[in-house]
Design an enzyme around this catalytic site. Sequence first.
Site, PDB file in Angstrom:
ATOM      1  CB  THR A  43      -1.194  -0.069   1.195  1.00 61.80           C
ATOM      2  OG1 THR A  43      -0.083  -0.343   2.423  1.00 61.80           O
ATOM      3  CG2 THR A  43      -1.998  -0.799   1.104  1.00 61.80           C
ATOM      4  CE1 TYR A 106     -17.102   0.975   0.409  1.00 58.16           C
ATOM      5  CE2 TYR A 106     -17.921  -0.873  -0.577  1.00 58.16           C
ATOM      6  CZ  TYR A 106     -18.267   0.450  -0.109  1.00 58.16           C
ATOM      7  OH  TYR A 106     -19.442   0.880  -0.608  1.00 58.16           O
ATOM      8  CE1 TYR A 132      -0.735  -3.750   6.811  1.00 60.76           C
ATOM      9  CE2 TYR A 132      -0.713  -3.574   4.564  1.00 60.76           C
ATOM     10  CZ  TYR A 132      -0.586  -3.049   5.576  1.00 60.76           C
ATOM     11  OH  TYR A 132      -0.552  -1.412   5.875  1.00 60.76           O
ATOM     12  NE  ARG A 137      -4.822   3.598   4.053  1.00 59.01           N
ATOM     13  CZ  ARG A 137      -3.801   4.127   3.384  1.00 59.01           C
ATOM     14  NH1 ARG A 137      -2.829   4.675   4.164  1.00 59.01           N
ATOM     15  NH2 ARG A 137      -3.900   4.161   2.305  1.00 59.01           N
ATOM     16  CE  LYS A 160       2.843  -3.114   7.114  1.00 62.59           C
ATOM     17  NZ  LYS A 160       2.776  -2.534   5.819  1.00 62.59           N
ATOM     18  CB  ILE A 200       6.168  -4.402   6.946  1.00 63.84           C
ATOM     19  CG1 ILE A 200       6.649  -6.125   6.850  1.00 63.84           C
ATOM     20  CG2 ILE A 200       6.295  -3.889   5.617  1.00 63.84           C
ATOM     21  CD1 ILE A 200       5.744  -6.666   6.284  1.00 63.84           C
TER      22      ILE A 200
END
Length: 289
Positions: A43, A106, A132, A137, A160, A200
């Site tokens: 991202t 989403y 992740y 987000r 992550k 990360i």
Amino acid sequence: MFNGSYVALVTPFKNGQVDYQKLKELVEFHVKNGTQGIVPCGTTGESATLSFDEHEQMIGEVVTMVAGRIQVLAGAGSNNTMEALQLTKQAKKVGADGALLITPYYNKPTQEGLYRHYKLIAEAVDIPIVLYNVPSRTGISILPETVARLAEIKNIVGIKEASGSIDQTTQILQLCNITVLSGDDSLTLPIMSVGGKGVISVVANVVPADTAALTRHCLEGNFEEARKCHHKLFPLCKSMFIETNPIPVKTAMRILGRINGELRLPLCDMTKEHESQLTGALKKYGLVS
């Protein structure tokens, strides 16, 4: 398998196209400065605006540029399971060491939906997979119990963790034997203190050697030195998020002369007020005079 400092690499653009010459310079910069692995097309790399062809080519180029000197953990996530599967197959084909898959954004799947999403991909592609979790987000958090279920699949090897919760990391590590990598630069030390194995990192784009030093001290159990690194890095880490990532980190790299700072819409240039704040943080760190 994955530990230490992995950079969530920005994607350098030039006139709207991926700048592969600049990408090579960034890869060499990280190899020379002790970064343990490169994460292209995540991202931070503006993956949502990369075409499938760009995605595959960029990961392949990074694998070639790295030439086995450090690891390549390829961004391969999507909110469409079949697209994520395709991207993961591409990562395997071009020789990445692993694939990083963000939780579907989403859609807001249930925990069972998350489990089936990752299970399908892991069973279809024989490549080490790192989950992740970044609910700020994506709008959804993968629960520790779901992580534990997924950890039973042999090639799901890490997560992550960017929920901002040390409790979450602790619960994951109590439930299963999976590698946890921090997804929040300012929480790398706390996460590693409870058993995490690295980060990360966004800020590693700017100060890779210092980020690598922090993780090295933690892995060696030298938490006194790790705390010194943490306190030095902390203000700079926070400055990387005064606007939406990767706007600040690309702006910082432009100020430092490493890239031109070009972004793809819908991301746009940082406000002058925030750029002034960011410049102040870079000066305080000693990166600019």
